[in-house]
Design a protein around this motif. Structure first.
Motif, PDB file in Angstrom:
ATOM      1  N   THR A 358      32.449 -30.477  27.582  1.00  0.00           N
ATOM      2  CA  THR A 358      31.128 -30.615  26.950  1.00  0.00           C
ATOM      3  C   THR A 358      31.274 -30.672  25.438  1.00  0.00           C
ATOM      4  N   HIS A 359      32.175 -29.867  24.910  1.00  0.00           N
ATOM      5  CA  HIS A 359      32.443 -29.890  23.468  1.00  0.00           C
ATOM      6  C   HIS A 359      32.966 -31.260  23.027  1.00  0.00           C
ATOM      7  N   PHE A 360      33.729 -31.915  23.894  1.00  0.00           N
ATOM      8  CA  PHE A 360      34.237 -33.251  23.595  1.00  0.00           C
ATOM      9  C   PHE A 360      33.142 -34.313  23.657  1.00  0.00           C
ATOM     10  N   GLY A 361      31.944 -33.919  24.117  1.00  0.00           N
ATOM     11  CA  GLY A 361      30.828 -34.851  24.124  1.00  0.00           C
ATOM     12  C   GLY A 361      30.464 -35.410  25.476  1.00  0.00           C
ATOM     13  N   HIS A 362      31.103 -34.901  26.531  1.00  0.00           N
ATOM     14  CA  HIS A 362      30.841 -35.433  27.867  1.00  0.00           C
ATOM     15  C   HIS A 362      29.768 -34.619  28.588  1.00  0.00           C
ATOM     16  N   CYS A 363      29.129 -35.258  29.568  1.00  0.00           N
ATOM     17  CA  CYS A 363      28.156 -34.578  30.428  1.00  0.00           C
ATOM     18  C   CYS A 363      28.900 -34.115  31.683  1.00  0.00           C
ATOM     19  N   VAL A 364      28.923 -32.813  31.936  1.00  0.00           N
ATOM     20  CA  VAL A 364      29.775 -32.255  32.982  1.00  0.00           C
ATOM     21  C   VAL A 364      28.950 -31.576  34.068  1.00  0.00           C
ATOM     22  N   VAL A 365      29.262 -31.916  35.321  1.00  0.00           N
ATOM     23  CA  VAL A 365      28.714 -31.241  36.489  1.00  0.00           C
ATOM     24  C   VAL A 365      29.888 -30.574  37.194  1.00  0.00           C
ATOM     25  N   THR A 366      29.710 -29.341  37.652  1.00  0.00           N
ATOM     26  CA  THR A 366      30.831 -28.619  38.266  1.00  0.00           C
ATOM     27  C   THR A 366      30.510 -28.159  39.676  1.00  0.00           C
ATOM     28  N   THR A 367      31.578 -28.038  40.464  1.00  0.00           N
ATOM     29  CA  THR A 367      31.476 -27.447  41.794  1.00  0.00           C
ATOM     30  C   THR A 367      32.858 -26.935  42.181  1.00  0.00           C
ATOM     31  N   GLY A 368      32.881 -26.052  43.186  1.00  0.00           N
ATOM     32  CA  GLY A 368      34.157 -25.497  43.633  1.00  0.00           C
ATOM     33  C   GLY A 368      34.493 -25.836  45.067  1.00  0.00           C
ATOM     34  N   THR A 369      33.712 -26.741  45.687  1.00  0.00           N
ATOM     35  CA  THR A 369      33.943 -27.058  47.099  1.00  0.00           C
ATOM     36  C   THR A 369      33.987 -28.565  47.335  1.00  0.00           C
ATOM     37  N   VAL A 370      34.665 -28.947  48.403  1.00  0.00           N
ATOM     38  CA  VAL A 370      34.749 -30.361  48.789  1.00  0.00           C
ATOM     39  C   VAL A 370      33.382 -30.871  49.240  1.00  0.00           C
ATOM     40  N   ALA A 371      32.685 -30.067  50.022  1.00  0.00           N
ATOM     41  CA  ALA A 371      31.402 -30.512  50.580  1.00  0.00           C
ATOM     42  C   ALA A 371      30.418 -30.895  49.471  1.00  0.00           C
ATOM     43  N   THR A 372      30.255 -30.019  48.476  1.00  0.00           N
ATOM     44  CA  THR A 372      29.329 -30.320  47.381  1.00  0.00           C
ATOM     45  C   THR A 372      29.827 -31.501  46.560  1.00  0.00           C
ATOM     46  N   ALA A 373      31.136 -31.576  46.355  1.00  0.00           N
ATOM     47  CA  ALA A 373      31.710 -32.686  45.585  1.00  0.00           C
ATOM     48  C   ALA A 373      31.400 -34.020  46.241  1.00  0.00           C
ATOM     49  N   LYS A 374      31.521 -34.079  47.563  1.00  0.00           N
ATOM     50  CA  LYS A 374      31.238 -35.327  48.277  1.00  0.00           C
ATOM     51  C   LYS A 374      29.776 -35.735  48.114  1.00  0.00           C
ATOM     52  N   GLN A 375      28.884 -34.758  48.144  1.00  0.00           N
ATOM     53  CA  GLN A 375      27.464 -35.063  47.957  1.00  0.00           C
ATOM     54  C   GLN A 375      27.218 -35.656  46.577  1.00  0.00           C
ATOM     55  N   ILE A 376      27.837 -35.063  45.563  1.00  0.00           N
ATOM     56  CA  ILE A 376      27.627 -35.541  44.189  1.00  0.00           C
ATOM     57  C   ILE A 376      28.240 -36.921  44.007  1.00  0.00           C
ATOM     58  N   VAL A 377      29.446 -37.128  44.561  1.00  0.00           N
ATOM     59  CA  VAL A 377      30.064 -38.455  44.480  1.00  0.00           C
ATOM     60  C   VAL A 377      29.187 -39.489  45.180  1.00  0.00           C
ATOM     61  N   GLY A 378      28.613 -39.098  46.314  1.00  0.00           N
ATOM     62  CA  GLY A 378      27.745 -40.002  47.061  1.00  0.00           C
ATOM     63  C   GLY A 378      26.473 -40.362  46.330  1.00  0.00           C
ATOM     64  N   VAL A 399      37.985 -35.976  48.485  1.00  0.00           N
ATOM     65  CA  VAL A 399      37.006 -36.361  47.467  1.00  0.00           C
ATOM     66  C   VAL A 399      37.460 -37.643  46.770  1.00  0.00           C
ATOM     67  N   ALA A 400      38.764 -37.741  46.498  1.00  0.00           N
ATOM     68  CA  ALA A 400      39.290 -38.929  45.831  1.00  0.00           C
ATOM     69  C   ALA A 400      39.102 -40.179  46.694  1.00  0.00           C
ATOM     70  N   ALA A 401      39.310 -40.028  48.006  1.00  0.00           N
ATOM     71  CA  ALA A 401      39.144 -41.162  48.915  1.00  0.00           C
ATOM     72  C   ALA A 401      37.710 -41.681  48.868  1.00  0.00           C
ATOM     73  N   GLN A 402      36.738 -40.759  48.796  1.00  0.00           N
ATOM     74  CA  GLN A 402      35.339 -41.179  48.715  1.00  0.00           C
ATOM     75  C   GLN A 402      35.050 -41.831  47.361  1.00  0.00           C
ATOM     76  N   ALA A 403      35.657 -41.281  46.297  1.00  0.00           N
ATOM     77  CA  ALA A 403      35.465 -41.870  44.969  1.00  0.00           C
ATOM     78  C   ALA A 403      36.041 -43.275  44.912  1.00  0.00           C
ATOM     79  N   ARG A 404      37.198 -43.479  45.556  1.00  0.00           N
ATOM     80  CA  ARG A 404      37.813 -44.810  45.561  1.00  0.00           C
ATOM     81  C   ARG A 404      36.921 -45.809  46.298  1.00  0.00           C
ATOM     82  N   ALA A 405      36.269 -45.343  47.360  1.00  0.00           N
ATOM     83  CA  ALA A 405      35.372 -46.228  48.110  1.00  0.00           C
ATOM     84  C   ALA A 405      34.217 -46.709  47.240  1.00  0.00           C
ATOM     85  N   LYS A 406      33.858 -45.889  46.250  1.00  0.00           N
ATOM     86  CA  LYS A 406      32.773 -46.268  45.336  1.00  0.00           C
ATOM     87  C   LYS A 406      33.226 -47.302  44.307  1.00  0.00           C
ATOM     88  N   ARG A 407      34.555 -47.425  44.129  1.00  0.00           N
ATOM     89  CA  ARG A 407      35.182 -48.383  43.221  1.00  0.00           C
ATOM     90  C   ARG A 407      34.881 -48.100  41.755  1.00  0.00           C
TER      91      ARG A 407
END
Length: 453
Positions: A358-378, A399-407
């Motif tokens: 965030t200090h570097f200027g990015h907008c950051v969303v966080t999670t600690g689980t695969v399930a929530t990560a997949k929802q956010i990627v989706g 999670v990476a496999a789902q992100a790759r599907a999004k291209r």
């Protein structure tokens, strides 16, 4: 006599008579074990004893067929030892990978917090600046010790592979000096650089070559007293080979110890370990890396209190060859803000990294689980996935496999697992980059800059 073929221990145990009784009862018996030759030597044998009967069924004697199976036994033992060694090697690799992960994970939030505080030094009392630098420097040192142990293991097993490219050795040396700058400043050392080689483009693994130069620079810094001097020099010989020399005014090396200096876990003197610390791996790893590059490395010293000189010689690329090298690192904020999903189950790491990004200027969303990560990627609301591999309800590969599907979403693995196998697996899973904890934040920022461009 029949018993003369058996060892004394077998005869004492009644084995010959027992075998004959069993052959008489069953018709034949097959047995394996040591047998005795006429000259008294023993060998591994397979013996078939068959009961011979007359027409009335009465036993008239026994036939014995003996086959020497010494070679087969040795082959089986060798194969069993090989399989056991492979299992032991895999178990050791798995243990080192797990140990590396567990050691690296707590270093990440410490380094992230120190980097954040350093970048906000103007908001802190001036007397804290040096303490922050101490924390950062020692976290990086701890990470280097972990890397050294893993590198030595890879080299010993022939598993260290070089990614060869055209490198600018002068740029690499400057980067190595920059990395060591905080340690240099802490001891108020005077460093002179004379980069005079006109031919300084080398076919090499730029990262590994920087590791060699950093090890030698760090070595000089470690063993030079506060206020001492270090000189870094480069030049070419008549064959246009590249020469790197680093001379220090440190504690020096006794001549009789120079020969063993590049052996693992060796230091110039046992008292050195107690006084200066370290595992004695840096020079051993540097020598093996230089050897892999087809170069030479040597040390010179007139003895204790006379300082030391380390020299590296490498072949250069011919004039006109393009050199990429390692780019000079640029700290600071990226070209444009990114929407980043940070997936990390270690709470301290998640919090510290989120604040720094965030200090570097990015907008950051966080999670600690695969399930929530997949929802956010989706949801298709992010640009970059920054993801740990080991997660409580699955793995970052999912999670990476789902992100790759999004291209459109780029994925960066941020993990304590750093072997070549780990890097390959993350690339196969869909990660575009693989960064090892504790992450070098200049490297992370450089990767994010590439993605933002």
């Amino acid at each position: 006599h029949f018993t003369c073929f058996y060892t004394a221990d077998d005869v004492a145990a009644g084995k010959p008579q027992r075998n004959l009784r069993e052959a008489a009862r069953r018709g034949y018996i097959r047995d394996q074990g040591l047998r005795v030759r006429k000259d008294g030597s023993t060998f591994e044998a397979e013996v078939v004893i068959t009961a011979l009967r007359d027409g009335t069924g009465k036993i008239r004697g026994f036939s014995k067929v003996t086959r020497d199976i010494t070679d087969q036994i040795r082959a089986r033992e060798f194969e069993a030892e090989k399989i056991a060694a492979q299992k032991a090697s895999k178990a050791k690799d798995d243990f080192l990978a797990a140990l590396s992960h567990e050691l690296r994970t707590p270093l990440t939030p410490a380094l992230a917090a120190a980097t954040y505080l350093e970048d906000n030094a103007e908001k802190l009392p001036p007397e804290f600046a040096e303490d922050i630098e101490i924390i950062k420097r020692n976290v990086q040192l701890q990470a280097r010790l972990i890397d050294d142990l893993l590198d030595l293991t890879r080299i010993a097993r022939g598993k260290l592979h070089l990614e060869l490219e055209d490198c600018d050795a002068h740029t690499i040396i400057r980067n190595a000096l920059e990395t060591a700058q905080s340690a240099i400043a802490a001891k108020k050392l005077k460093v002179a650089t004379k980069l005079e080689a006109k031919e300084h483009h080398i076919r090499a693994d730029c990262i590994r070559l920087q590791q060699v130069f950093w090890n030698l620079i760090n070595n000089a810094v470690k063993f030079t007293s506060p206020g001492g001097e270090i000189t870094v020099r480069t030049f070419n010989d008549k064959q246009a080979r590249f020469h790197f020399e680093i001379v220090d005014t440190g504690i020096g090396i006794e001549p009789q110890r120079l020969a063993s200096l590049f052996q693992p876990f060796e230091q110039a003197d046992p008292s050195v370990t107690r006084q200066f610390g370290g595992l004695g791996l840096g020079l051993a790893i540097s020598k093996r890396l230089v050897d892999l590059h087809g170069g030479t490395i040597e040390a010179e010293s007139r003895g204790r209190s006379f300082g030391a000189t380390f020299k590296v010689t490498l072949d250069t690329l011919r004039e006109g060859a393009a050199a990429s090298g390692v780019k000079n690192r640029i700290a600071g904020k990226g070209s444009r803000p990114l929407r980043i999903l940070l997936v990390e189950d270690h709470q301290d790491t998640r919090r510290a990294l989120s604040r720094l990004l965030t200090h570097f200027g990015h907008c950051v969303v966080t999670t600690g689980t695969v399930a929530t990560a997949k929802q956010i990627v989706g949801s298709d609301q992010i640009d970059v996935l920054l993801c740990d591999i080991g997660l409580p309800d699955g793995s970052g590969y999912e999670v990476a496999a789902q992100a790759r599907a999004k291209r459109r979403i780029k994925a960066i693995a941020l993990t304590g697992f750093g072997t070549e196998r780990d890097v390959l697996r993350s690339k196969e899973a869909g990660f575009d980059f693989h960064l090892v904890k504790p992450v070098n934040f200049q490297e992370l920022q450089s990767v994010l800059d590439q993605l933002a461009a």
